[in-house]
Write a protein that holds these residues in place. Structure first.
Motif: not given
Length: 254
Positions: A65, A69, A73, A109
């Motif tokens: 996860q 993430t 970004d 996601q």
């Protein structure tokens, strides 16, 4: 300043100094400018690979996860720059699926399990398509652009497969093959010459990349032909503004 090579670069015509020297390499001016967008693309790809490695290496690295993430970004901040670079790929099929991979990864996601698996498999197919071209196309500019594309979508496809619960070793093998093709086919020993630097004391290898960049590696002359290490240094210097160094880095990260 570019110094003329002498003696028609014929082995055995070089004098032998008594002392040894350390090889060095540099991009010899004038060289093609390194565009800012290419610099950005390289930086993003290297950051994504660094995140990818922290997850796949295990041993207290990033969770799936957290890695996803952080990659999101990284690519969201420069998404258009990445897509603009992918748009340089001549093969329309790879260009299209690579752009789709970058865009659709933003929603990874929020995908349903079925959609996620389909996305992961489509991204994998895009990487394998690029790999098949890299093994066959003769044009070095096309190899360069495919190098950027495959290293943009490769780690995204790996992360997508992990996120979807699919295996990754097969895709890893494809990425290794693709990056080896970029490294070994974009420039070769045939793009280089060697000889004296004009003072006869220094032996140098001069390589010219497809984009006109010239790389030089030199050491004190021992009266022997240069070894492969000197060729490798000159080729690396000549291709510094291409996707080749990205592929070299990827081979250590995948």
């Amino acid at each position: 300043m570019l110094r003329a090579l002498t003696c028609a670069l014929v082995a055995g015509a070089l004098a032998v100094p008594a002392t040894a020297g350390t090889a060095n390499a540099a991009v010899r001016a004038p060289a093609v400018a390194h565009p800012q967008d290419i610099t950005t693309v390289i930086a993003v790809i290297q950051k994504v690979y660094s995140i990818y490695k922290q997850f796949f290496s295990g041993g207290g690295g990033l969770t799936l996860q957290a890695a996803t993430t952080q990659i999101l970004d990284a690519i969201q901040s420069e998404q258009q720059t990445l897509i603009d670079q992918i748009d340089e790929v001549a093969a329309a099929s790879v260009q299209g699926c690579a752009s789709d991979t970058v865009i659709e990864f933003n929603d990874i996601q929020h995908m349903t399990p079925d959609t996620l698996q389909t996305f992961a498999m489509n991204a994998t197919s895009c990487v394998t398509a690029a790999d098949s071209l890299l093994d066959t196309i003769p044009d070095k500019a096309a190899i360069d652009q495919l190098g950027y594309a495959v290293n943009t979508i490769g780690p995204l496809a790996m992360m997508a497969r992990a996120y979807a619960g699919l295996t990754t070793p097969g895709l890893r093998a494809v990425l290794l093959d693709a990056d080896n093709a970029v490294v070994n086919r974009m420039i070769t020993d045939a793009d280089c010459t060697w000889g004296s630097d004009g003072t006869i004391e220094t032996l140098e290898v001069v390589c010219t990349a497809y984009n006109g960049n010239v790389g030089v590696a030199e050491k004190l002359n021992h009266g022997r032909p240069p070894g492969q290490d000197l060729y490798d240094k000159a080729m690396a210097a000549a291709t510094v503004n291409t996707s080749r160094p990205v592929s070299i880095t990827a081979l250590t990260e995948i």
